[in-house]
Motif scaffolding. Structure first.
Motif, PDB file in Angstrom:
ATOM      1  N   CYS A 107       0.821  -1.357   0.114  1.00 62.33           N
ATOM      2  CA  CYS A 107       0.008  -0.009   0.058  1.00 62.33           C
ATOM      3  C   CYS A 107       0.907   0.995  -0.104  1.00 62.33           C
ATOM      4  O   CYS A 107       0.648   2.153  -0.613  1.00 62.33           O
ATOM      5  CB  CYS A 107      -1.067  -0.028   1.185  1.00 62.33           C
ATOM      6  SG  CYS A 107      -2.207  -1.193   0.962  1.00 62.33           S
ATOM      7  N   THR A 108       1.870   1.391   0.773  1.00 60.42           N
ATOM      8  CA  THR A 108       3.005   2.338   0.617  1.00 60.42           C
ATOM      9  C   THR A 108       3.526   2.575  -0.763  1.00 60.42           C
ATOM     10  O   THR A 108       3.483   3.658  -1.297  1.00 60.42           O
ATOM     11  CB  THR A 108       4.133   2.290   1.777  1.00 60.42           C
ATOM     12  OG1 THR A 108       3.538   1.737   2.927  1.00 60.42           O
ATOM     13  CG2 THR A 108       5.051   3.490   1.653  1.00 60.42           C
ATOM     14  N   TRP A 115      -6.173   5.369   4.507  1.00 63.44           N
ATOM     15  CA  TRP A 115      -6.160   4.222   4.969  1.00 63.44           C
ATOM     16  C   TRP A 115      -6.845   4.090   6.170  1.00 63.44           C
ATOM     17  O   TRP A 115      -7.265   4.816   6.954  1.00 63.44           O
ATOM     18  CB  TRP A 115      -4.607   3.836   5.611  1.00 63.44           C
ATOM     19  CG  TRP A 115      -3.665   4.111   4.643  1.00 63.44           C
ATOM     20  CD1 TRP A 115      -3.212   5.027   3.507  1.00 63.44           C
ATOM     21  CD2 TRP A 115      -2.463   3.241   4.682  1.00 63.44           C
ATOM     22  NE1 TRP A 115      -2.002   4.681   2.988  1.00 63.44           N
ATOM     23  CE2 TRP A 115      -1.509   3.562   3.438  1.00 63.44           C
ATOM     24  CE3 TRP A 115      -1.921   2.090   5.429  1.00 63.44           C
ATOM     25  CZ2 TRP A 115      -0.311   2.937   3.379  1.00 63.44           C
ATOM     26  CZ3 TRP A 115      -0.390   1.561   5.068  1.00 63.44           C
ATOM     27  CH2 TRP A 115       0.265   2.172   4.105  1.00 63.44           C
ATOM     28  N   ILE A 116      -7.864   2.961   6.244  1.00 63.56           N
ATOM     29  CA  ILE A 116      -8.632   2.875   7.301  1.00 63.56           C
ATOM     30  C   ILE A 116      -8.031   1.654   8.298  1.00 63.56           C
ATOM     31  O   ILE A 116      -7.803   0.500   7.635  1.00 63.56           O
ATOM     32  CB  ILE A 116     -10.022   2.418   6.682  1.00 63.56           C
ATOM     33  CG1 ILE A 116     -10.650   3.349   5.816  1.00 63.56           C
ATOM     34  CG2 ILE A 116     -11.055   2.096   8.009  1.00 63.56           C
ATOM     35  CD1 ILE A 116     -12.109   3.085   5.315  1.00 63.56           C
ATOM     36  N   VAL A 125       1.852   1.642  11.568  1.00 59.29           N
ATOM     37  CA  VAL A 125       1.074   1.817  10.594  1.00 59.29           C
ATOM     38  C   VAL A 125       0.626   3.123   9.963  1.00 59.29           C
ATOM     39  O   VAL A 125       0.694   3.340   9.038  1.00 59.29           O
ATOM     40  CB  VAL A 125      -0.344   0.997  10.971  1.00 59.29           C
ATOM     41  CG1 VAL A 125      -1.347   1.042  10.023  1.00 59.29           C
ATOM     42  CG2 VAL A 125      -0.239  -0.596  11.372  1.00 59.29           C
ATOM     43  N   ASN A 126       0.451   4.179  11.020  1.00 56.01           N
ATOM     44  CA  ASN A 126       0.198   5.391  10.742  1.00 56.01           C
ATOM     45  C   ASN A 126       1.430   6.199   9.998  1.00 56.01           C
ATOM     46  O   ASN A 126       1.246   6.866   9.171  1.00 56.01           O
ATOM     47  CB  ASN A 126      -0.007   6.132  11.919  1.00 56.01           C
ATOM     48  CG  ASN A 126      -1.314   5.630  12.736  1.00 56.01           C
ATOM     49  OD1 ASN A 126      -2.150   4.935  12.150  1.00 56.01           O
ATOM     50  ND2 ASN A 126      -1.317   5.674  13.888  1.00 56.01           N
ATOM     51  N   HIS A 130       1.612   7.721   6.231  1.00 53.27           N
ATOM     52  CA  HIS A 130       2.081   9.380   6.233  1.00 53.27           C
ATOM     53  C   HIS A 130       3.424   9.190   5.055  1.00 53.27           C
ATOM     54  O   HIS A 130       3.764  10.418   4.461  1.00 53.27           O
ATOM     55  CB  HIS A 130       2.405   9.646   7.491  1.00 53.27           C
ATOM     56  CG  HIS A 130       1.228   9.878   8.370  1.00 53.27           C
ATOM     57  ND1 HIS A 130       1.308   9.914   9.638  1.00 53.27           N
ATOM     58  CD2 HIS A 130       0.028  10.091   8.228  1.00 53.27           C
ATOM     59  CE1 HIS A 130       0.023  10.017  10.398  1.00 53.27           C
ATOM     60  NE2 HIS A 130      -0.763  10.194   9.399  1.00 53.27           N
ATOM     61  N   SER A 131       4.138   8.070   5.224  1.00 54.49           N
ATOM     62  CA  SER A 131       5.057   8.245   4.266  1.00 54.49           C
ATOM     63  C   SER A 131       5.173   8.371   2.912  1.00 54.49           C
ATOM     64  O   SER A 131       5.872   8.625   2.091  1.00 54.49           O
ATOM     65  CB  SER A 131       6.146   6.988   4.800  1.00 54.49           C
ATOM     66  OG  SER A 131       5.430   5.684   4.070  1.00 54.49           O
ATOM     67  N   CYS A 132       3.701   8.125   2.357  1.00 48.37           N
ATOM     68  CA  CYS A 132       3.355   7.942   0.937  1.00 48.37           C
ATOM     69  C   CYS A 132       2.505   8.988   0.757  1.00 48.37           C
ATOM     70  O   CYS A 132       1.598   9.000  -0.135  1.00 48.37           O
ATOM     71  CB  CYS A 132       3.068   6.572   0.423  1.00 48.37           C
ATOM     72  SG  CYS A 132       1.578   5.924   1.365  1.00 48.37           S
TER      73      CYS A 132
END
Length: 332
Positions: A107-108, A115-116, A125-126, A130-132
Motif C-alpha cells: 500500500c505504501t 488508510w482505514i 501503521v500510521n 504518512h510516508s506515502c
C-alpha cells in the motif's frame, strides 16, 4: 444547493459529491464495487485481506491496487469535470493478521490515499501511511479508544455506534460523537445505520464530517455477495438484526434469517470470548459460519437490489431534500 465548506478536511476528503465514505466489507468489497463507488463521487474502500491469492501466486493486493488506480485515472481523464473520489484500503491491525507487514509495504508503494485501520492502533501503521502521503482514519467504539488512536498518530476517526453492521459499537451516536467532539476537531465519520440521506444529514448535524455507509452496498450488483445475501438485505429490517459475539469473539450485528437458516436459535446464542478472534485466514469467522451474514440496522431503507450509481443517487436526493426542509425551518 449551497456548497458545503470542507476546507478543514484533508484534501483526500474534500470535494466529494456527498460527504460519504463506503465502508470496507469483508469478501464483498472488490475492485468492481470500489471503482463504482469512487466514480459515483464517494470514497470507495476494501479490506486488504479481501485480496487473497493462491499459494505461490503473486500478491493479489498488488493487482487490485493497479486495477483500481488505472481505471480511476482513465475515468478522470475522460471526465475532468466529474472526477472520481479517492479510494481507501482497510488494514486489520490485529496481532493475528500475519499479512500486515507485507500489505503495508504494498500500500505504501502504491501510494494509497486513505488508510482505514481497525482492531488496534499502531504507530508504525500510521507512519507507513504518512510516508506515502496517505491519511489514516481509525475506527473506534468509544471515547477512550478514540483518544488512543489520535495519540498514536491517526488523522481522523470513524465512530462506530450502535446499529452498525459487522463489529458494531454499543453507544448511541448522540453520546459518542458529542464526547469525541469535546476535544477533537479533526476528521470525524459516523457509522451506524447510515442508509439514507436523512441519516447522513443527521450525522452532519451531530458534528460528524462524513457518514460511513456499508450494508446498503451489499445489495448492489457490483458487490461480491451471494444473491441470497443481497435479497435478504432487501427484504429485512432493523428487527431482523441480531447482536452476538458467538461468530467472531467480538460483538457484531447479523441477519437473523441467516442464523436460523444455519439451524441455530437466533434468540438464544451463546457468547464467545475475544481470544477466539483470528485473522490468519482472512476472516475471524470460521468457515462453518460463512453464510452467517452481517448487516446493520439501517437495512429497512433498502427495498431492492440495485446498482451503485442508483443507490448514491437516492442518498443524494434524500440528503438535499432533508437539508432544504430543515433550512426552511431556520430561514429568517
Amino acid at each position: 444547493m449551497t456548497k458545503r465548506d470542507d476546507s478543514h478536511l484533508p484534501k483526500a476528503l474534500q470535494g466529494l459529491r456527498i460527504p460519504m465514505v463506503a465502508s470496507p466489507l469483508f469478501i464483498i468489497s472488490v475492485p468492481d464495487l470500489v471503482i463504482a463507488q469512487c466514480k459515483a463521487g464517494i470514497v470507495g474502500s476494501f479490506p486488504a485481506l479481501n485480496a487473497r491469492e493462491a499459494e505461490g501466486e503473486p500478491p493479489l493486493l498488488e493487482a487490485w491496487l493497479t486495477q483500481i488506480t488505472e481505471e480511476l485515472d482513465r475515468h478522470n481523464q475522460a471526465n475532468p469535470d466529474r472526477p472520481a473520489a479517492p479510494f481507501a484500503v482497510n488494514q486489520i491491525v490485529h496481532r493475528s493478521n500475519t499479512r500486515l507487514d507485507r500489505d503495508l509495504e504494498i500500500c505504501t508503494r502504491h501510494k494509497v490515499p486513505i488508510w482505514i485501520t481497525s482492531l488496534g492502533a499502531r504507530v508504525e501503521v500510521n507512519e507507513a501511511a504518512h510516508s506515502c502521503g496517505g491519511i489514516v482514519l481509525h475506527d473506534i467504539i468509544n471515547n477512550t479508544f478514540a483518544r488512543k488512536a489520535i495519540e498514536k498518530g491517526a488523522d481522523g476517526l470513524i465512530a462506530v455506534a450502535a446499529g452498525a453492521g459487522g463489529h458494531a459499537g454499543q453507544q448511541s451516536p448522540f453520546a459518542l460523537i458529542r464526547e469525541i467532539r469535546s476535544w477533537f476537531d479533526g476528521p470525524l465519520l459516523l457509522s451506524g445505520a447510515i442508509a439514507t440521506g436523512e441519516a447522513l444529514l443527521a450525522a452532519r448535524a451531530l458534528g460528524a464530517d462524513l457518514g460511513y455507509m456499508g450494508s446498503p452496498f451489499i445489495a448492489t450488483r457490483e458487490a461480491n455477495a451471494q444473491q441470497g445475501y443481497k435479497d435478504m438485505i432487501a427484504s429485512s429490517g432493523a428487527e431482523d438484526i441480531v447482536t452476538s459475539s458467538l461468530f467472531t469473539g467480538v460483538s457484531g450485528n447479523y441477519l437473523k434469517p441467516s442464523i436460523t437458516a444455519a439451524g441455530m436459535d437466533a434468540d438464544n446464542l451463546p457468547d464467545a470470548d475475544a481470544s477466539s478472534m483470528n485473522f490468519s485466514s482472512g476472516s475471524s469467522k470460521p468457515k462453518a459460519w460463512k453464510e452467517i451474514w452481517g448487516a446493520g440496522q439501517g437495512i429497512g431503507a433498502v427495498q431492492a437490489v440495485t446498482d451503485v450509481p442508483t443507490l448514491v443517487d437516492r442518498v443524494e436526493r434524500e440528503y438535499i431534500a432533508a437539508g432544504k426542509r430543515l433550512a426552511a425551518e431556520f430561514a429568517d
